[in-house]
Design a protein around this motif. Structure first.
Motif, PDB file in Angstrom:
ATOM      1  N   GLY A  16       0.720  -1.118  -0.029  1.00 21.01           N
ATOM      2  CA  GLY A  16       0.493   0.169  -0.206  1.00 21.01           C
ATOM      3  C   GLY A  16       0.773   1.417  -0.056  1.00 21.01           C
ATOM      4  O   GLY A  16       1.049   2.155  -0.637  1.00 21.01           O
ATOM      5  N   LYS A  17       1.310   1.383   0.781  1.00 20.32           N
ATOM      6  CA  LYS A  17       2.967   3.025   0.890  1.00 20.32           C
ATOM      7  C   LYS A  17       3.476   2.714  -0.878  1.00 20.32           C
ATOM      8  O   LYS A  17       3.388   3.321  -0.996  1.00 20.32           O
ATOM      9  CB  LYS A  17       3.595   1.994   2.052  1.00 20.32           C
ATOM     10  N   VAL A  18       4.098   1.526  -1.131  1.00 21.07           N
ATOM     11  CA  VAL A  18       4.364   1.756  -2.194  1.00 21.07           C
ATOM     12  C   VAL A  18       3.647   1.987  -3.664  1.00 21.07           C
ATOM     13  O   VAL A  18       4.209   3.017  -4.586  1.00 21.07           O
ATOM     14  CB  VAL A  18       5.027  -0.078  -2.657  1.00 21.07           C
ATOM     15  N   LEU A  19       2.307   1.993  -3.725  1.00 16.39           N
ATOM     16  CA  LEU A  19       1.610   2.125  -4.258  1.00 16.39           C
ATOM     17  C   LEU A  19       1.240   4.108  -3.849  1.00 16.39           C
ATOM     18  O   LEU A  19       0.829   4.414  -5.097  1.00 16.39           O
ATOM     19  CB  LEU A  19       0.174   1.644  -4.356  1.00 16.39           C
ATOM     20  N   GLY A  20       0.892   3.734  -2.850  1.00 14.44           N
ATOM     21  CA  GLY A  20       0.776   5.291  -2.776  1.00 14.44           C
ATOM     22  C   GLY A  20       2.118   6.073  -3.003  1.00 14.44           C
ATOM     23  O   GLY A  20       1.670   7.531  -3.448  1.00 14.44           O
ATOM     24  N   VAL A  21       3.405   5.841  -2.918  1.00 17.15           N
ATOM     25  CA  VAL A  21       4.346   6.331  -3.663  1.00 17.15           C
ATOM     26  C   VAL A  21       4.193   6.896  -5.053  1.00 17.15           C
ATOM     27  O   VAL A  21       4.800   7.669  -6.069  1.00 17.15           O
ATOM     28  CB  VAL A  21       5.806   6.132  -3.009  1.00 17.15           C
ATOM     29  N   ALA A  22       3.939   5.368  -5.658  1.00 16.82           N
ATOM     30  CA  ALA A  22       3.686   4.702  -6.930  1.00 16.82           C
ATOM     31  C   ALA A  22       3.577   6.113  -7.742  1.00 16.82           C
ATOM     32  O   ALA A  22       3.134   6.406  -8.707  1.00 16.82           O
ATOM     33  CB  ALA A  22       4.395   3.576  -7.546  1.00 16.82           C
ATOM     34  N   GLY A  23       2.076   5.990  -7.379  1.00 10.42           N
ATOM     35  CA  GLY A  23       0.857   6.079  -8.162  1.00 10.42           C
ATOM     36  C   GLY A  23      -0.312   5.484  -9.029  1.00 10.42           C
ATOM     37  O   GLY A  23       0.512   4.294  -9.048  1.00 10.42           O
ATOM     38  N   TYR A  24      -0.735   5.673  -9.412  1.00  9.50           N
ATOM     39  CA  TYR A  24      -1.837   5.868 -10.772  1.00  9.50           C
ATOM     40  C   TYR A  24      -1.052   4.293 -11.956  1.00  9.50           C
ATOM     41  O   TYR A  24      -1.484   3.417 -11.887  1.00  9.50           O
ATOM     42  CB  TYR A  24      -3.005   6.379 -10.693  1.00  9.50           C
ATOM     43  N   GLU A  25      -0.083   5.231 -11.467  1.00  9.20           N
ATOM     44  CA  GLU A  25       0.720   5.259 -13.108  1.00  9.20           C
ATOM     45  C   GLU A  25       1.423   4.012 -13.127  1.00  9.20           C
ATOM     46  O   GLU A  25       1.290   3.271 -14.115  1.00  9.20           O
ATOM     47  CB  GLU A  25       2.145   5.944 -13.390  1.00  9.20           C
ATOM     48  N   LEU A  48      -2.771  -8.307   6.424  1.00  5.86           N
ATOM     49  CA  LEU A  48      -2.354  -7.273   5.966  1.00  5.86           C
ATOM     50  C   LEU A  48      -2.573  -6.774   4.468  1.00  5.86           C
ATOM     51  O   LEU A  48      -2.534  -4.861   4.104  1.00  5.86           O
ATOM     52  CB  LEU A  48      -0.112  -7.903   5.979  1.00  5.86           C
ATOM     53  N   ALA A  49      -2.523  -7.679   3.403  1.00  4.54           N
ATOM     54  CA  ALA A  49      -2.998  -7.183   2.022  1.00  4.54           C
ATOM     55  C   ALA A  49      -4.304  -5.866   1.707  1.00  4.54           C
ATOM     56  O   ALA A  49      -4.257  -4.889   1.824  1.00  4.54           O
ATOM     57  CB  ALA A  49      -3.200  -8.222   1.174  1.00  4.54           C
ATOM     58  N   ILE A  50      -5.521  -6.278   2.544  1.00  2.00           N
ATOM     59  CA  ILE A  50      -6.434  -5.832   2.922  1.00  2.00           C
ATOM     60  C   ILE A  50      -6.820  -4.403   2.959  1.00  2.00           C
ATOM     61  O   ILE A  50      -7.362  -3.211   3.015  1.00  2.00           O
ATOM     62  CB  ILE A  50      -7.898  -6.636   2.867  1.00  2.00           C
ATOM     63  N   GLY A  51      -5.170  -4.776   4.517  1.00  2.00           N
ATOM     64  CA  GLY A  51      -5.111  -3.156   5.192  1.00  2.00           C
ATOM     65  C   GLY A  51      -4.393  -2.168   4.025  1.00  2.00           C
ATOM     66  O   GLY A  51      -4.517  -1.043   4.320  1.00  2.00           O
ATOM     67  N   SER A  52      -3.617  -2.738   2.815  1.00  5.23           N
ATOM     68  CA  SER A  52      -2.577  -2.144   2.917  1.00  5.23           C
ATOM     69  C   SER A  52      -3.816  -1.368   2.156  1.00  5.23           C
ATOM     70  O   SER A  52      -3.077   0.003   0.898  1.00  5.23           O
ATOM     71  CB  SER A  52      -2.016  -2.650   2.007  1.00  5.23           C
ATOM     72  N   LEU A  53      -5.431  -1.510   1.753  1.00 10.50           N
ATOM     73  CA  LEU A  53      -5.801  -0.570   0.348  1.00 10.50           C
ATOM     74  C   LEU A  53      -6.043   0.964   0.995  1.00 10.50           C
ATOM     75  O   LEU A  53      -6.063   1.490  -0.085  1.00 10.50           O
ATOM     76  CB  LEU A  53      -7.423  -1.021   0.053  1.00 10.50           C
ATOM     77  N   ALA A  54      -5.897   0.662   2.466  1.00  9.85           N
ATOM     78  CA  ALA A  54      -6.303   2.315   2.917  1.00  9.85           C
ATOM     79  C   ALA A  54      -4.778   2.700   2.695  1.00  9.85           C
ATOM     80  O   ALA A  54      -4.937   4.171   2.550  1.00  9.85           O
ATOM     81  CB  ALA A  54      -6.779   2.053   4.082  1.00  9.85           C
ATOM     82  N   ASP A  55      -3.786   1.959   2.973  1.00 12.18           N
ATOM     83  CA  ASP A  55      -2.890   3.351   1.918  1.00 12.18           C
ATOM     84  C   ASP A  55      -1.933   3.665   0.646  1.00 12.18           C
ATOM     85  O   ASP A  55      -0.643   4.589   0.748  1.00 12.18           O
ATOM     86  CB  ASP A  55      -1.119   2.203   2.994  1.00 12.18           C
ATOM     87  N   ALA A  56      -3.006   3.292   0.003  1.00 11.80           N
ATOM     88  CA  ALA A  56      -2.410   3.707  -0.584  1.00 11.80           C
ATOM     89  C   ALA A  56      -2.760   4.630  -1.592  1.00 11.80           C
ATOM     90  O   ALA A  56      -1.810   5.003  -3.051  1.00 11.80           O
ATOM     91  CB  ALA A  56      -3.286   2.694  -2.063  1.00 11.80           C
ATOM     92  N   GLY A  57      -3.510   5.594  -1.019  1.00 10.96           N
ATOM     93  CA  GLY A  57      -3.333   6.896  -1.385  1.00 10.96           C
ATOM     94  C   GLY A  57      -4.468   7.327  -2.950  1.00 10.96           C
ATOM     95  O   GLY A  57      -4.992   6.588  -2.939  1.00 10.96           O
TER      96      GLY A  57
END
Length: 132
Positions: A16-25, A48-57
């Motif tokens: 989730g944190k990686v996706l938050g930094v990387a973004g929609y691209e 942990l994976a379902i909770g990571s959706l909250a960190d995706a940004g």
């Protein structure tokens, strides 16, 4: 893709944190990896994976049609997961997960809003007190 649960847990915790930094691209990476982790055989990985959706940004929330196709099924599955721990983690993070879906205040997304609300109601009516 690793067989070791410890590696999959670490990936699920930080995706989730990686996706938050990387973004929609980087949505292709997300499309390939996140569903696999959310449907893992180990409940510790799924929670942990379902909770990571909250960190995706919020970069994903501006694309509600994409999140409806790719993330909404994961939220639906998480809200009815056989493990109460997965449902509990989703319930704890539900506000951020729902916000990252991007369906709020969009009249074109009423069907998706209804599904999100149904998931929330299912969590509120869960048989486990910890989830409610």
């Amino acid at each position: 893709q690793d067989e070791t649960p410890m590696v999959r847990r670490a990936a699920a915790k930080h995706i989730g944190k990686v996706l938050g930094v990387a973004g929609y691209e980087q949505r292709d990476f997300c499309t390939a990896t996140l569903p696999v982790l959310c449907r893992d055989e180990q409940d510790s990985v799924r929670l942990l994976a379902i909770g990571s959706l909250a960190d995706a940004g919020s970069s994903f929330s501006v694309h509600p049609s994409w999140t409806a196709t790719n993330w909404l099924p994961l939220v639906k599955d998480g809200s009815t997961d056989m493990s109460w721990r997965v449902r509990n983690n989703l319930a704890k993070n539900f506000a951020n997960v729902a916000n990252n879906l991007g369906f709020q205040n969009d009249p074109d997304q009423q069907t998706e809003q209804s599904v999100v609300m149904a998931c929330f109601v299912a969590l509120l009516m869960d048989s486990e007190a910890e989830v409610r």
